[in-house]
Every structure is written in C-alpha cells, then in structure tokens.
Design a protein around this motif. Structure first.
Motif: not given
Length: 55
Positions: A35-42, A18-25
């Motif tokens: 730094d990569e999270c755009i606060d979308c809440g997905n 669900e993460c559009p910026t692939d910032c979850i590991t």
C-alpha cells in the motif's frame, strides 16, 4: 504495481536506505508494504540477489 520481496532475500539491508517511502520492514526476509510502495525500483537496483520484484 508494488514490489514484493521473494524468498531469495538474504536480509542484507541494502534496500532499506534506498526506499523513499520507508515501506520496507525487517524480518527473516524483508517485506514491502504494497500500500505504501510507489514502484520506484530503488530496492531492486541495489539488491545483490534481485529479491524485490514487481508484483
């Protein structure tokens, strides 16, 4: 404001696609790169335990 994943995380993987910026590991619990999270809440919207929360 970035999201962070708290200790309630069960590492189920629901948030990853669900993460559009692939910032979850992956790990024992999942981690969001603030730094990569755009606060979308997905991630929060699909989490069964509401582990991702606004920082």
């Amino acid at each position: 404001m970035a999201y962070v994943i708290n200790d309630d995380c069960i590492a189920c993987g629901a948030c990853l696609p669900e993460c559009p910026t692939d910032c979850i590991t992956e790990g024992d619990i999942y981690v969001i790169d603030g730094d990569e999270c755009i606060d979308c809440g997905n991630c929060n919207s699909v989490c069964p335990v509401d582990a991702p929360q606004p920082e």
